[in-house]
Design a protein around this motif. Structure first.
Motif, PDB file in Angstrom:
ATOM      1  N   ALA A 182       0.851  -1.194   0.000  1.00  0.00           N
ATOM      2  CA  ALA A 182       0.000   0.000   0.000  1.00  0.00           C
ATOM      3  C   ALA A 182       0.883   1.239   0.000  1.00  0.00           C
ATOM      4  O   ALA A 182       2.097   1.154   0.202  1.00  0.00           O
ATOM      5  CB  ALA A 182      -0.906  -0.009   1.227  1.00  0.00           C
ATOM      6  N   ASN A 183       0.284   2.404  -0.230  1.00  0.00           N
ATOM      7  CA  ASN A 183       1.075   3.636  -0.152  1.00  0.00           C
ATOM      8  C   ASN A 183       1.473   3.898   1.291  1.00  0.00           C
ATOM      9  O   ASN A 183       1.002   3.251   2.219  1.00  0.00           O
ATOM     10  CB  ASN A 183       0.322   4.822  -0.760  1.00  0.00           C
ATOM     11  N   ILE A 184       2.356   4.858   1.499  1.00  0.00           N
ATOM     12  CA  ILE A 184       2.941   5.052   2.820  1.00  0.00           C
ATOM     13  C   ILE A 184       1.894   5.452   3.856  1.00  0.00           C
ATOM     14  O   ILE A 184       1.947   5.019   5.022  1.00  0.00           O
ATOM     15  CB  ILE A 184       4.086   6.093   2.749  1.00  0.00           C
ATOM     16  N   GLU A 185       0.914   6.262   3.456  1.00  0.00           N
ATOM     17  CA  GLU A 185      -0.112   6.692   4.404  1.00  0.00           C
ATOM     18  C   GLU A 185      -0.936   5.495   4.889  1.00  0.00           C
ATOM     19  O   GLU A 185      -1.178   5.342   6.093  1.00  0.00           O
ATOM     20  CB  GLU A 185      -1.026   7.742   3.768  1.00  0.00           C
ATOM     21  N   ASN A 186      -1.369   4.651   3.964  1.00  0.00           N
ATOM     22  CA  ASN A 186      -2.173   3.498   4.347  1.00  0.00           C
ATOM     23  C   ASN A 186      -1.342   2.434   5.054  1.00  0.00           C
ATOM     24  O   ASN A 186      -1.861   1.687   5.891  1.00  0.00           O
ATOM     25  CB  ASN A 186      -2.858   2.909   3.115  1.00  0.00           C
ATOM     26  N   THR A 187      -0.060   2.358   4.723  1.00  0.00           N
ATOM     27  CA  THR A 187       0.828   1.425   5.419  1.00  0.00           C
ATOM     28  C   THR A 187       0.970   1.814   6.880  1.00  0.00           C
ATOM     29  O   THR A 187       0.842   0.978   7.783  1.00  0.00           O
ATOM     30  CB  THR A 187       2.210   1.392   4.742  1.00  0.00           C
TER      31      THR A 187
END
Length: 417
Positions: free
Chosen positions: A324-329
């Motif tokens: 996932a992208n960094i925010e969702n990670t």
């Protein structure tokens, strides 16, 4: 059930195309984030080829992470011992331990990437024997011994460390895949294990027999091993709903598997996924899957199942990835800390019992309500006010509050009479 630790394993696995400098900084942000969330351990690997795994010195990375964190243990995951002189490894680990305030864990392995060994001109057939030999030497050095040793790949003459670790006894751990070699090595030296092979379905199902290899080797060499020092690596991406988790992680998982696992490593038996849905379904969509893409409850069930199947372990280490992208990670790891860790370790069990008791034992609090009413009725103005007072409805605790609607009705009836 005994409480277990939680941590992260950063290989790292980053898709090619991003600025490496920013990737390093982002990984340091990640370590800092986990520290704030209360995770117990952060593991960082060593690789020198393949493109996707670009941390060449876990000790350097962890030293930087140590300056940005306060309590999380920082572990080499792992130092590939055949690539280094054992004395230099021991020195670096001692320095790391001091620089991180005694938070270092020494994880070692034989070297995971054949391309790394090829680059350094090392025969893969000797890597595990060299790891075994180096562990024995490093343990002696960290214990303060003066060592003289000559091997086909290193020489030491009356060698002793100038500084010993800050910890009285630095924790050791070896990486274990599906073969018995890692577990056997842990038993021989009486040290911990981090099971990396558990990220595959085959490795997960092998866990029940894996630990017996460590126990057998420990008995043979007069050592002991503890399940509290056994860490199992699992992979996950968590969101509020399964649909959201699948949407966030699907494309990254598809790329990671097809481009890196199959296309770059060309791992035997691995086949490319045909679609994003195929990737998710085959990775986490069946009972016994090594990965969880879903809700906190889904991950709780997975972890409890692994603990039961393995017979008991000391820590669950989540594999860090860029599905996932960094925010969702970051959000995924936040959800695990908020909901999964306390559920697995029973931190909120007492709260549930307390709530249940209050709900089921109302009679125990009637006396408190009677005491409040007695005080109200002692005051003429307060008693008169009951006729126009409605029940207070607020979030604060009011277990001892009387039923004002009921008492107001009584007051009205008494006034009419």
């Amino acid at each position: 059930m005994p409480r277990i630790g939680f941590g992260a394993f950063l290989a790292p696995h980053h898709p090619i195309g991003e600025n490496p400098t920013l990737q390093f900084r982002r990984d340091l942000d990640f370590a800092e984030h986990l520290d704030k969330l209360g995770y117990d351990e952060f593991w960082c690997g060593e690789h020198h080829s393949s493109g996707w795994e670009m941390i060449g010195s876990p000790e350097m990375f962890l030293a930087a992470a140590g300056e940005r964190t306060k309590r999380i243990k920082l572990a080499t995951g792992v130092v590939s011992l055949p690539y280094h002189h054992p004395f230099n490894v021991a020195q670096r680990m001692v320095q790391l331990d001091h620089m991180t305030g005694g938070r270092a864990i020494f994880g070692s392995g034989p070297g995971a990437l054949p391309s790394d060994a090829y680059t350094l001109g090392i025969d893969p057939m000797v890597q595990r024997d060299r790891q075994d030999e180096a562990i024995g030497i490093i343990k002696r050095l960290l214990a303060g011994e003066r060592v003289t040793a000559k091997s086909e790949w290193f020489t030491m003459r009356d060698a002793a460390l100038q500084i010993l670790p800050l910890q009285e006894e630095m924790p050791f751990a070896v990486a274990s895949q599906i073969s018995p070699s890692g577990m056997t090595l842990a038993g021989k030296h009486g040290i911990g294990v981090i099971s990396i092979g558990s990220m595959s379905d085959e490795g997960l199902t092998a866990l029940p027999t894996q630990w017996s290899f460590a126990e057998d080797a420990a008995r043979k060499h007069g050592k002991t091993v503890s399940r509290k020092d056994w860490r199992v690596v699992l992979s996950w991406h968590i969101a509020e709903t399964r649909e959201k988790a699948r949407e966030e992680a699907g494309k990254g998982l598809f790329r990671w598997h097809n481009e890196y696992i199959v296309g770059t490593l060309q791992r035997p038996g691995a086949k490319a996924f045909k679609s994003v849905s195929d990737a998710i379904d085959q990775t986490s969509g069946t009972p016994g899957s090594a990965s969880t893409i879903g809700t906190p409850d889904d991950l709780v069930n997975t972890i409890k199942g692994v603990i039961k199947m393995s017979g008991g372990l000391g820590a669950v280490i989540g594999f860090a990835h860029d599905w996932a992208n960094i925010e969702n990670t970051f959000r995924s790891w936040d959800l695990v800390a908020r909901y999964v860790v306390p559920e697995v370790n029973g931190y909120i069990e007492g709260l549930r019992k307390s709530q249940k008791y209050v709900i089921e034992h109302r009679e125990a609090f009637e006396r408190a309500g009677q005491a409040v009413m007695a005080k109200i009725m002692e005051n003429d103005k307060a008693a008169a006010a009951l006729a126009v007072t409605r029940s207070n409805r607020f979030a604060a605790s009011s277990a001892n509050a009387p039923d004002l609607d009921k008492e107001a009705a009584k007051a009205k009836a008494k006034a009419k009479a």
